[in-house]
Motif scaffolding. Structure first.
Motif, mmCIF file in Angstrom:
data_model
loop_
_atom_site.group_PDB
_atom_site.id
_atom_site.type_symbol
_atom_site.label_atom_id
_atom_site.label_comp_id
_atom_site.label_asym_id
_atom_site.label_seq_id
_atom_site.Cartn_x
_atom_site.Cartn_y
_atom_site.Cartn_z
ATOM 1 N N LEU A 1 3.985 0.086 -10.014
ATOM 2 C CA LEU A 1 3.977 -1.151 -9.230
ATOM 3 C C LEU A 1 3.773 -0.862 -7.746
ATOM 4 C CD1 LEU A 1 4.614 -4.259 -9.069
ATOM 5 C CD2 LEU A 1 7.026 -3.616 -8.868
ATOM 6 N N VAL A 2 2.883 -1.612 -7.127
ATOM 7 C CA VAL A 2 2.760 -1.605 -5.672
ATOM 8 C C VAL A 2 3.165 -2.999 -5.191
ATOM 9 C CG1 VAL A 2 1.209 -1.401 -3.695
ATOM 10 C CG2 VAL A 2 0.913 0.114 -5.666
ATOM 11 N N VAL A 3 4.281 -3.054 -4.500
ATOM 12 C CA VAL A 3 4.735 -4.344 -3.958
ATOM 13 C C VAL A 3 4.029 -4.550 -2.626
ATOM 14 C CG1 VAL A 3 6.718 -5.694 -3.195
ATOM 15 C CG2 VAL A 3 6.963 -4.056 -5.079
ATOM 16 N N ASN A 4 3.291 -5.632 -2.519
ATOM 17 C CA ASN A 4 2.524 -5.888 -1.298
ATOM 18 C C ASN A 4 3.081 -7.107 -0.570
ATOM 19 O OD1 ASN A 4 0.522 -5.448 0.604
ATOM 20 N ND2 ASN A 4 -1.014 -6.651 -0.486
ATOM 21 N N LYS A 5 2.822 -7.162 0.719
ATOM 22 C CA LYS A 5 3.263 -8.270 1.575
ATOM 23 C C LYS A 5 4.775 -8.473 1.486
ATOM 24 C CE LYS A 5 -1.210 -10.405 0.687
ATOM 25 N NZ LYS A 5 -1.937 -11.572 0.206
ATOM 26 N N ALA A 6 5.500 -7.344 1.461
ATOM 27 C CA ALA A 6 6.964 -7.424 1.428
ATOM 28 C C ALA A 6 7.463 -7.874 2.786
ATOM 29 C CB ALA A 6 7.554 -6.063 1.058
ATOM 30 N N LEU B 1 8.581 -2.880 -13.862
ATOM 31 C CA LEU B 1 7.788 -1.691 -13.523
ATOM 32 C C LEU B 1 8.495 -0.847 -12.461
ATOM 33 C CD1 LEU B 1 4.231 -3.318 -13.207
ATOM 34 C CD2 LEU B 1 4.995 -1.769 -15.025
ATOM 35 N N THR B 2 8.113 0.418 -12.408
ATOM 36 C CA THR B 2 8.646 1.333 -11.402
ATOM 37 C C THR B 2 7.838 1.188 -10.117
ATOM 38 O OG1 THR B 2 9.192 2.858 -13.161
ATOM 39 C CG2 THR B 2 9.164 3.768 -10.932
ATOM 40 N N VAL B 3 8.538 1.127 -9.009
ATOM 41 C CA VAL B 3 7.869 0.938 -7.724
ATOM 42 C C VAL B 3 7.280 2.260 -7.226
ATOM 43 C CG1 VAL B 3 8.180 0.233 -5.315
ATOM 44 C CG2 VAL B 3 9.448 -0.930 -7.127
ATOM 45 N N ALA B 4 5.977 2.260 -6.980
ATOM 46 C CA ALA B 4 5.318 3.442 -6.417
ATOM 47 C C ALA B 4 5.169 3.313 -4.912
ATOM 48 C CB ALA B 4 3.937 3.624 -7.051
ATOM 49 N N ALA B 5 5.056 2.087 -4.412
ATOM 50 C CA ALA B 5 4.897 1.890 -2.976
ATOM 51 C C ALA B 5 5.324 0.474 -2.610
ATOM 52 C CB ALA B 5 3.443 2.099 -2.563
ATOM 53 N N VAL B 6 5.849 0.361 -1.410
ATOM 54 C CA VAL B 6 6.167 -0.948 -0.858
ATOM 55 C C VAL B 6 5.346 -1.106 0.421
ATOM 56 C CG1 VAL B 6 7.957 -2.494 0.003
ATOM 57 C CG2 VAL B 6 8.515 -0.797 -1.761
ATOM 58 N N VAL B 7 4.406 -2.027 0.388
ATOM 59 C CA VAL B 7 3.522 -2.255 1.533
ATOM 60 C C VAL B 7 4.028 -3.496 2.257
ATOM 61 C CG1 VAL B 7 1.151 -2.664 2.282
ATOM 62 C CG2 VAL B 7 1.603 -1.254 0.248
ATOM 63 N N PRO B 8 4.437 -3.344 3.515
ATOM 64 C CA PRO B 8 5.014 -4.495 4.201
ATOM 65 C C PRO B 8 3.971 -5.545 4.563
ATOM 66 C CG PRO B 8 4.793 -2.661 5.737
ATOM 67 C CD PRO B 8 4.374 -2.141 4.377
ATOM 68 N N TRP B 9 4.396 -6.797 4.682
ATOM 69 C CA TRP B 9 3.546 -7.838 5.269
ATOM 70 C C TRP B 9 3.196 -7.372 6.674
ATOM 71 C CZ3 TRP B 9 0.296 -11.576 5.084
ATOM 72 C CH2 TRP B 9 0.036 -12.323 6.222
ATOM 73 N N ASP B 10 1.920 -7.463 7.017
ATOM 74 C CA ASP B 10 1.479 -6.848 8.253
ATOM 75 C C ASP B 10 0.452 -7.750 8.923
ATOM 76 O OD1 ASP B 10 0.154 -5.136 10.145
ATOM 77 O OD2 ASP B 10 1.128 -3.455 9.122
ATOM 78 N N GLU B 11 0.819 -8.266 10.073
ATOM 79 C CA GLU B 11 -0.035 -9.184 10.822
ATOM 80 C C GLU B 11 -1.353 -8.501 11.208
ATOM 81 O OE1 GLU B 11 -0.744 -12.529 11.329
ATOM 82 O OE2 GLU B 11 1.408 -12.562 10.994
ATOM 83 N N ASP B 12 -1.274 -7.203 11.561
ATOM 84 C CA ASP B 12 -2.485 -6.477 11.986
ATOM 85 C C ASP B 12 -3.472 -6.331 10.829
ATOM 86 O OD1 ASP B 12 -1.421 -6.232 14.482
ATOM 87 O OD2 ASP B 12 -0.684 -4.178 14.184
ATOM 88 N N VAL C 1 -0.916 0.348 6.435
ATOM 89 C CA VAL C 1 -1.741 1.547 6.217
ATOM 90 C C VAL C 1 -0.844 2.777 6.030
ATOM 91 C CG1 VAL C 1 -3.430 3.105 7.291
ATOM 92 C CG2 VAL C 1 -3.805 0.625 7.338
ATOM 93 N N ARG C 2 0.245 2.832 6.788
ATOM 94 C CA ARG C 2 1.166 3.971 6.623
ATOM 95 C C ARG C 2 1.768 3.991 5.218
ATOM 96 N NH1 ARG C 2 3.262 2.692 11.761
ATOM 97 N NH2 ARG C 2 5.240 2.093 10.798
ATOM 98 N N ALA C 3 2.063 2.817 4.675
ATOM 99 C CA ALA C 3 2.629 2.756 3.322
ATOM 100 C C ALA C 3 1.616 3.229 2.283
ATOM 101 C CB ALA C 3 3.078 1.330 3.015
ATOM 102 N N VAL C 4 0.330 2.892 2.493
ATOM 103 C CA VAL C 4 -0.701 3.360 1.557
ATOM 104 C C VAL C 4 -0.847 4.879 1.689
ATOM 105 C CG1 VAL C 4 -3.116 3.172 0.845
ATOM 106 C CG2 VAL C 4 -1.889 1.126 1.587
ATOM 107 N N ALA C 5 -0.714 5.396 2.917
ATOM 108 C CA ALA C 5 -0.794 6.843 3.121
ATOM 109 C C ALA C 5 0.312 7.563 2.340
ATOM 110 C CB ALA C 5 -0.703 7.180 4.611
ATOM 111 N N SER C 6 1.526 6.999 2.318
ATOM 112 C CA SER C 6 2.590 7.647 1.535
ATOM 113 C C SER C 6 2.277 7.584 0.048
ATOM 114 C CB SER C 6 3.970 7.012 1.723
ATOM 115 O OG SER C 6 4.099 6.392 2.919
ATOM 116 N N LEU C 7 1.649 6.498 -0.375
ATOM 117 C CA LEU C 7 1.284 6.389 -1.799
ATOM 118 C C LEU C 7 0.276 7.485 -2.165
ATOM 119 C CD1 LEU C 7 1.325 4.805 -4.521
ATOM 120 C CD2 LEU C 7 -0.510 3.381 -3.605
ATOM 121 N N VAL C 8 -0.715 7.674 -1.289
ATOM 122 C CA VAL C 8 -1.701 8.739 -1.534
ATOM 123 C C VAL C 8 -0.990 10.096 -1.604
ATOM 124 C CG1 VAL C 8 -3.687 9.981 -0.550
ATOM 125 C CG2 VAL C 8 -3.623 7.472 -0.480
#
Lengths: 257, 245
Positions: free
Chosen positions: A191-196, A211-222, A243-250
């Protein structure tokens, strides 16, 4: 499982959940890690090209790259021309984007059904027959529950289900999870939780989907602003929390290989 | 009167469909809301809750697997595969299923066939279509009276909306309204105006009230009826009223 240096993932989820933005960013970051990345958009509607920063192209796989099965022979109705293997087709028809990411699009939904069928067969053949030791693949599957699985995510070692902390989004994720398990293809479903937006969001979506959480991507105005401009998040918002959250997922998914 | 709602996934089709359906219902009109998405969520936005929405999906799946009986007529389809939503709206899930029985109204008819062939009488039919333009490409000319194209001010969303706009212009559709959703400022609205220079456009502001309703899985109309985005969507319904009544 993947040999060292290669990773094949597919992103699925409700339309608008953020699959393309995350997949595009993921592909670019993976390429920066030294992977040879093929990013594929199997949605006839455009999306991934914007997030990658690849020139939008109307062309899928051209008609003359595909031949029809001779009557009496076995196999699928259309195949790549015999002189084209999967790698050669990628070299010939995938656009090269920033960070050297190759981008292959299924083709737009404007042509005749017959043309689409040719393109569809070729597209799937390329993905299925890619040499094991070379390409890392990042797939952006169409939103919703129609196409994912039924063979479209077979290439993926890891299927990442993108869900927002909304009822519509996690219900869609639950349905996708059920389909994936019935289909039996997606052994590794994460699971990738987006816009947290709030602290409890990840746990909430995890509970609702199982599902097991693989990444939490925050809500991001930018990132939202980059999307509005049609620009890749990695170029316009490189230091954003998203983008930093996706980098940790990678990092997490490549760490073990 | 048949109204179709189209747009990119996540653009706000379902929220728009739900508010419009319920507002028309409140005016005393007979409203049938058809969830034509293969990933049906209209129940949530109409306010019947996630469990009832999932029950409707499970019914469709049971039909697909042969565990549920078929409906011989479209109104029975709505009774059997539907639910009563607030404000008198009747909701049915009519997404295409994988193993159809040809000619059967509850499964062998695709959403586009159902819209073309069923006689809905005096009812206003509000069809929340699958994301993208697939259903629209298969719809026959003149089977719908109005189309709401929901777009966000992003290139991806505008691209889908523009293709939908081109298609509905080619078909003999009575009324086309572009719902410009999640508008934050003039720049956002200009992006949509530039893409649809000749269209009738209604702006719906970006509104945390919609996010909050989505998060809790309830109808925006029930949670915050006076939120700016909800008021704008009520305005969309009212624009359709002269043709609807």
């Amino acid at each position: 499982m993947g040999r060292p240096g290669r990773l094949r993932v597919a992103f699925v989820g409700k339309g608008g959940a953020g699959k393309s933005a995350i997949a595009g960013t993921f592909a670019r970051l993976l390429a920066r890690e030294g992977h040879e990345v093929l990013a594929i958009d199997s949605d006839p509607m455009p999306g991934l090209a914007f997030s990658l920063g690849v020139a939008q192209s109307d062309a899928g796989i051209p008609d003359d790259a595909v031949v029809e099965r001779v009557e009496g022979e076995e196999g699928p109705r259309f195949r790549l021309r015999p002189d084209l293997d999967a790698s050669a087709a990628v070299e010939a028809y995938a656009n090269v984007g920033p960070d050297g990411v190759r981008f292959l699009q299924f083709g737009k939904l404007t042509g005749h059904v017959a043309q689409l069928m040719r393109s569809q067969h070729a597209f799937r053949q390329i993905v299925e027959e890619l040499p094991d030791d070379r390409w890392s693949v990042v797939g952006d599957l169409p939103g919703g529950t129609r196409q994912p699985f039924f063979g479209w995510a077979d290439f993926a070692e890891v299927v990442l289900v993108v869900a927002e902390p909304t009822a519509k989004s996690w219900l869609s994720a639950k349905r996708l999870t059920r389909l994936a398990r019935e289909d039996g293809t997606a052994a590794n479903l994460l699971l990738v939780v987006n816009k947290a937006r709030e602290a409890g969001d990840a746990r909430l979506v995890a509970e609702m989907t199982g599902l097991t959480v693989a990444a939490v991507v925050p809500w991001d105005e930018d990132l939202a602003e980059a999307e509005r401009r049609g620009r890749p998040p990695i170029d316009d918002a490189p230091n954003s929390g998203a983008v930093r959250a996706v980098a940790s997922l990678v990092a997490d998914l490549t760490g073990g290989t | 009167m048949r109204i179709a709602v189209v747009g990119k996934g996540g653009s706000g089709k379902t929220t728009t469909s739900a508010v419009v359906a319920r507002v028309l219902g409140r005016r005393g009109l007979s409203v049938v809301a058809l969830d034509c998405d293969s990933n049906p969520n209209l129940g949530i936005s109409l306010g019947v809750g996630d469990q009832e929405t999932e029950r409707l999906v499970a019914m469709r799946q049971a039909l697909d697997e042969g565990d549920e009986e078929h409906a011989p007529e479209w109104d029975e389809l709505i009774d059997r595969f539907g639910s009563d939503a607030p404000d008198g709206v009747r909701l049915a899930v009519v997404s295409r299923i994988e193993n159809p029985d040809p000619g059967c109204p509850c499964c062998g008819l695709s959403p586009e066939q159902l819209l073309s062939s069923a006689d809905f009488g005096d009812a206003i039919v509000l069809a929340d279509l699958e994301a993208g333009i697939g259903t629209l490409t298969r719809l026959q000319d003149a089977t719908i009276d109005a189309v709401l194209i929901v777009v966000e001010p992003t290139p991806k969303s505008i691209e889908v909306g523009s293709r939908a706009y081109g298609l509905v212009r080619d078909k003999a559709v009575g009324r086309v309204v572009v719902v410009a959703n999640r508008i934050r400022n003039d720049e956002d609205l200009d992006r949509v105006r530039q893409a649809f220079p000749d269209a009738e456009i209604v702006a719906v502001p970006d509104d945390p009230a919609i996010v909050a309703a989505d998060r809790s899985g309830v109808a925006a109309l029930d949670r915050t009826a006076d939120a700016p985005a909800v008021l704008a969507l009520i305005g969309v319904a009212e624009r359709l009223l002269p043709v609807a009544s």
